[in-house]
Design a protein around this motif. Structure first.
Motif, PDB file in Angstrom:
ATOM      1  N   LEU A  90       0.826  -1.212   0.000  1.00  0.00           N
ATOM      2  CA  LEU A  90       0.000   0.000   0.000  1.00  0.00           C
ATOM      3  C   LEU A  90       0.857   1.259   0.000  1.00  0.00           C
ATOM      4  O   LEU A  90       0.386   2.341  -0.308  1.00  0.00           O
ATOM      5  CB  LEU A  90      -0.937  -0.001   1.203  1.00  0.00           C
ATOM      6  N   VAL A  91       2.124   1.098   0.371  1.00  0.00           N
ATOM      7  CA  VAL A  91       3.086   2.202   0.295  1.00  0.00           C
ATOM      8  C   VAL A  91       4.337   1.689  -0.406  1.00  0.00           C
ATOM      9  O   VAL A  91       4.845   0.620  -0.069  1.00  0.00           O
ATOM     10  CB  VAL A  91       3.458   2.716   1.708  1.00  0.00           C
ATOM     11  N   THR A  92       4.793   2.441  -1.390  1.00  0.00           N
ATOM     12  CA  THR A  92       6.035   2.101  -2.095  1.00  0.00           C
ATOM     13  C   THR A  92       6.879   3.360  -2.243  1.00  0.00           C
ATOM     14  O   THR A  92       6.440   4.332  -2.868  1.00  0.00           O
ATOM     15  CB  THR A  92       5.752   1.533  -3.499  1.00  0.00           C
ATOM     16  N   VAL A  93       8.050   3.347  -1.637  1.00  0.00           N
ATOM     17  CA  VAL A  93       8.985   4.472  -1.723  1.00  0.00           C
ATOM     18  C   VAL A  93      10.263   3.953  -2.377  1.00  0.00           C
ATOM     19  O   VAL A  93      10.789   2.915  -1.966  1.00  0.00           O
ATOM     20  CB  VAL A  93       9.302   5.027  -0.309  1.00  0.00           C
ATOM     21  N   ARG A  94      10.737   4.657  -3.398  1.00  0.00           N
ATOM     22  CA  ARG A  94      11.961   4.239  -4.085  1.00  0.00           C
ATOM     23  C   ARG A  94      12.902   5.426  -4.276  1.00  0.00           C
ATOM     24  O   ARG A  94      12.512   6.451  -4.852  1.00  0.00           O
ATOM     25  CB  ARG A  94      11.636   3.654  -5.473  1.00  0.00           C
ATOM     26  N   GLY A  95      14.123   5.256  -3.789  1.00  0.00           N
ATOM     27  CA  GLY A  95      15.166   6.254  -4.028  1.00  0.00           C
ATOM     28  C   GLY A  95      14.817   7.643  -3.519  1.00  0.00           C
ATOM     29  O   GLY A  95      15.216   8.653  -4.109  1.00  0.00           O
ATOM     30  N   LEU A  96      14.099   7.704  -2.397  1.00  0.00           N
ATOM     31  CA  LEU A  96      13.613   8.998  -1.905  1.00  0.00           C
ATOM     32  C   LEU A  96      14.756   9.878  -1.394  1.00  0.00           C
ATOM     33  O   LEU A  96      15.562   9.465  -0.562  1.00  0.00           O
ATOM     34  CB  LEU A  96      12.599   8.783  -0.776  1.00  0.00           C
ATOM     35  N   LYS A  97      14.770  11.086  -1.920  1.00  0.00           N
ATOM     36  CA  LYS A  97      15.687  12.111  -1.406  1.00  0.00           C
ATOM     37  C   LYS A  97      14.861  13.325  -1.010  1.00  0.00           C
ATOM     38  O   LYS A  97      13.980  13.767  -1.754  1.00  0.00           O
ATOM     39  CB  LYS A  97      16.716  12.502  -2.473  1.00  0.00           C
ATOM     40  N   VAL A  98      15.119  13.841   0.185  1.00  0.00           N
ATOM     41  CA  VAL A  98      14.471  15.070   0.652  1.00  0.00           C
ATOM     42  C   VAL A  98      15.567  16.025   1.092  1.00  0.00           C
ATOM     43  O   VAL A  98      16.409  15.679   1.926  1.00  0.00           O
ATOM     44  CB  VAL A  98      13.514  14.799   1.840  1.00  0.00           C
TER      45      VAL A  98
ATOM     46  N   ASP B  12      18.262  10.418   1.955  1.00  0.00           N
ATOM     47  CA  ASP B  12      18.999  10.168   0.720  1.00  0.00           C
ATOM     48  C   ASP B  12      18.925   8.686   0.339  1.00  0.00           C
ATOM     49  O   ASP B  12      19.475   7.827   1.026  1.00  0.00           O
ATOM     50  CB  ASP B  12      20.465  10.581   0.898  1.00  0.00           C
ATOM     51  N   GLY B  13      18.173   8.397  -0.743  1.00  0.00           N
ATOM     52  CA  GLY B  13      18.134   7.038  -1.273  1.00  0.00           C
ATOM     53  C   GLY B  13      17.348   6.053  -0.435  1.00  0.00           C
ATOM     54  O   GLY B  13      17.718   4.882  -0.318  1.00  0.00           O
ATOM     55  N   VAL B  14      16.230   6.496   0.140  1.00  0.00           N
ATOM     56  CA  VAL B  14      15.446   5.626   1.019  1.00  0.00           C
ATOM     57  C   VAL B  14      14.428   4.820   0.213  1.00  0.00           C
ATOM     58  O   VAL B  14      13.713   5.365  -0.633  1.00  0.00           O
ATOM     59  CB  VAL B  14      14.724   6.464   2.107  1.00  0.00           C
ATOM     60  N   ASP B  15      14.363   3.512   0.473  1.00  0.00           N
ATOM     61  CA  ASP B  15      13.350   2.616  -0.103  1.00  0.00           C
ATOM     62  C   ASP B  15      12.485   2.074   1.035  1.00  0.00           C
ATOM     63  O   ASP B  15      12.995   1.753   2.105  1.00  0.00           O
ATOM     64  CB  ASP B  15      14.004   1.417  -0.809  1.00  0.00           C
ATOM     65  N   LEU B  16      11.184   1.942   0.777  1.00  0.00           N
ATOM     66  CA  LEU B  16      10.289   1.420   1.798  1.00  0.00           C
ATOM     67  C   LEU B  16       9.049   0.820   1.143  1.00  0.00           C
ATOM     68  O   LEU B  16       8.490   1.406   0.212  1.00  0.00           O
ATOM     69  CB  LEU B  16       9.852   2.563   2.735  1.00  0.00           C
ATOM     70  N   ASP B  17       8.635  -0.345   1.605  1.00  0.00           N
ATOM     71  CA  ASP B  17       7.337  -0.924   1.235  1.00  0.00           C
ATOM     72  C   ASP B  17       6.554  -1.176   2.510  1.00  0.00           C
ATOM     73  O   ASP B  17       7.116  -1.622   3.513  1.00  0.00           O
ATOM     74  CB  ASP B  17       7.507  -2.274   0.511  1.00  0.00           C
ATOM     75  N   LEU B  18       5.252  -0.911   2.466  1.00  0.00           N
ATOM     76  CA  LEU B  18       4.356  -1.287   3.561  1.00  0.00           C
ATOM     77  C   LEU B  18       3.247  -2.149   2.987  1.00  0.00           C
ATOM     78  O   LEU B  18       2.530  -1.717   2.079  1.00  0.00           O
ATOM     79  CB  LEU B  18       3.738  -0.046   4.220  1.00  0.00           C
ATOM     80  N   PHE B  19       3.107  -3.359   3.520  1.00  0.00           N
ATOM     81  CA  PHE B  19       2.128  -4.317   3.031  1.00  0.00           C
ATOM     82  C   PHE B  19       0.920  -4.382   3.959  1.00  0.00           C
ATOM     83  O   PHE B  19       1.037  -4.133   5.167  1.00  0.00           O
ATOM     84  CB  PHE B  19       2.755  -5.711   2.918  1.00  0.00           C
TER      85      PHE B  19
ATOM     86  N   ALA C  80      13.967  13.918  -5.035  1.00  0.00           N
ATOM     87  CA  ALA C  80      14.206  12.880  -6.040  1.00  0.00           C
ATOM     88  C   ALA C  80      13.561  11.592  -5.556  1.00  0.00           C
ATOM     89  O   ALA C  80      13.315  11.414  -4.373  1.00  0.00           O
ATOM     90  CB  ALA C  80      15.718  12.674  -6.258  1.00  0.00           C
ATOM     91  N   GLY C  81      13.300  10.691  -6.518  1.00  0.00           N
ATOM     92  CA  GLY C  81      12.707   9.407  -6.175  1.00  0.00           C
ATOM     93  C   GLY C  81      11.194   9.429  -6.318  1.00  0.00           C
ATOM     94  O   GLY C  81      10.611  10.403  -6.800  1.00  0.00           O
ATOM     95  N   SER C  82      10.554   8.336  -5.903  1.00  0.00           N
ATOM     96  CA  SER C  82       9.101   8.220  -6.057  1.00  0.00           C
ATOM     97  C   SER C  82       8.465   7.776  -4.745  1.00  0.00           C
ATOM     98  O   SER C  82       9.063   7.033  -3.970  1.00  0.00           O
ATOM     99  CB  SER C  82       8.759   7.219  -7.158  1.00  0.00           C
ATOM    100  N   VAL C  83       7.228   8.264  -4.526  1.00  0.00           N
ATOM    101  CA  VAL C  83       6.458   7.930  -3.327  1.00  0.00           C
ATOM    102  C   VAL C  83       5.034   7.628  -3.771  1.00  0.00           C
ATOM    103  O   VAL C  83       4.356   8.497  -4.326  1.00  0.00           O
ATOM    104  CB  VAL C  83       6.451   9.096  -2.307  1.00  0.00           C
ATOM    105  N   ARG C  84       4.587   6.392  -3.534  1.00  0.00           N
ATOM    106  CA  ARG C  84       3.196   6.018  -3.826  1.00  0.00           C
ATOM    107  C   ARG C  84       2.530   5.532  -2.543  1.00  0.00           C
ATOM    108  O   ARG C  84       3.079   4.675  -1.851  1.00  0.00           O
ATOM    109  CB  ARG C  84       3.120   4.922  -4.892  1.00  0.00           C
ATOM    110  N   VAL C  85       1.360   6.090  -2.249  1.00  0.00           N
ATOM    111  CA  VAL C  85       0.634   5.754  -1.027  1.00  0.00           C
ATOM    112  C   VAL C  85      -0.832   5.524  -1.383  1.00  0.00           C
ATOM    113  O   VAL C  85      -1.486   6.424  -1.932  1.00  0.00           O
ATOM    114  CB  VAL C  85       0.751   6.879   0.029  1.00  0.00           C
ATOM    115  N   ALA C  86      -1.329   4.332  -1.113  1.00  0.00           N
ATOM    116  CA  ALA C  86      -2.744   3.998  -1.337  1.00  0.00           C
ATOM    117  C   ALA C  86      -3.198   4.379  -2.745  1.00  0.00           C
ATOM    118  O   ALA C  86      -4.276   4.936  -2.937  1.00  0.00           O
ATOM    119  CB  ALA C  86      -3.620   4.679  -0.288  1.00  0.00           C
ATOM    120  N   GLY C  87      -2.347   4.093  -3.723  1.00  0.00           N
ATOM    121  CA  GLY C  87      -2.711   4.350  -5.114  1.00  0.00           C
ATOM    122  C   GLY C  87      -2.417   5.750  -5.608  1.00  0.00           C
ATOM    123  O   GLY C  87      -2.608   6.053  -6.787  1.00  0.00           O
ATOM    124  N   HIS C  88      -1.945   6.630  -4.721  1.00  0.00           N
ATOM    125  CA  HIS C  88      -1.636   8.012  -5.111  1.00  0.00           C
ATOM    126  C   HIS C  88      -0.144   8.175  -5.376  1.00  0.00           C
ATOM    127  O   HIS C  88       0.683   7.730  -4.584  1.00  0.00           O
ATOM    128  CB  HIS C  88      -2.032   8.991  -4.001  1.00  0.00           C
TER     129      HIS C  88
END
Length: 264
Positions: A14-22, A31-38, A68-76
């Motif tokens: 339901l959450v997918t984070v790839r290569g997140l930079k803030v 810097d470069g954070v990946d995360l999945d929440l199932f 940089a990177g991508s953040v998807r949460v609950a289809g958004h």
């Protein structure tokens, strides 16, 4: 101890984070954070002050700038949402905070009912709740064990009770995901155990992934399915809790910085 991680991974995250930079100006916080929440799992987010935990939480609801990177949460796709879409996203994310964020003078029941309005614009507390809303709010208070306090003002409750009200309020939104930012930092150890146990039960029974940031290693080891650890904005640990121990997590707290990412 149950190990649902294998089964929940059959589902889509339901959450997918790839290569997140803030980054704020010249300061890189993540810097470069990946995360999945199932669905159905509770994931503990660990790290010293200034490691980027709160910033990661805020990035999931569009409150932190994604450099940089991508953040998807609950289809958004959080990085490309217009203001109205952001409001929709935030209405689908239940949040539980360290300071409870209740309205002290209002009753416990009314505080829970405000969850039904989350994301719907300014709150109108004057007679705007249906009997169905009230029924559901009372059911949720019963579920978190404090239905007997429904008519009491929120300020009259203990810290542990107030956090249970906050959890019921988050559930009132029918959230797709729950983010709990240091939810037990101001509670004593016994209350901390019971609140985290409640959050994990909700994750399991309702299939709602819970991301909970914590400071205390034993609590993370006792109450999570997976652990993600940040150090200086980078992912240092990511693994199934049953395969980790305190020694594996200690490096997260070496050279603890005094810079705090909570002030952005």
């Amino acid at each position: 101890m149950r190990t649902p991680t294998a089964e929940v991974r059959q589902a889509l995250p339901l959450v997918t984070v790839r290569g997140l930079k803030v980054a704020y100006d010249a300061t890189t916080v993540l810097d470069g954070v990946d995360l999945d929440l199932f669905p159905g799992e509770m994931v503990a987010l660990l790290g010293a002050s200034g490691s980027g935990k709160s910033t990661l939480m805020r990035s999931l609801t569009g409150f932190a700038p994604v450099s940089a990177g991508s953040v998807r949460v609950a289809g958004h796709d959080v990085t490309n949402l217009a203001r109205g879409e952001l409001r929709t996203l935030r209405s689908e994310v239940g949040q539980v905070f360290q300071q409870f964020n209740l309205i002290p003078r209002l009753s416990v029941l009314t505080n829970v009912l405000t969850g039904a309005l989350h994301g719907a614009g300014p709150i109108n507390l004057a007679g705007g709740f249906s009997s169905a809303h009230r029924r559901r709010a009372l059911e949720l208070l019963d579920r978190v064990g404090i239905a007997h306090k429904a008519s009491a003002p929120a300020r009259s409750l203990s810290g542990g009770q107030q956090q249970r009200v906050a959890i019921a309020r988050a559930l009132m939104q029918r959230p797709a995901v729950i983010l709990a930012d240091e939810p037990v930092a101001s509670l004593d150890p016994k209350l901390a155990d019971s609140v985290l146990g409640l959050l994990r039960e909700i994750a399991t029974q309702d299939g709602i992934p819970v991301l909970v940031s914590l400071h205390v290693l034993p609590l993370a080891l006792a109450h999570s399915d997976r652990i993600v650890g940040l150090r200086h904005g980078e992912m240092l640990v990511s693994g199934v809790t049953s395969q980790l121990d305190a020694a594996a997590l200690e490096p997260l707290y070496d050279d603890e910085e005094h810079r705090d990412d909570d002030h952005h």
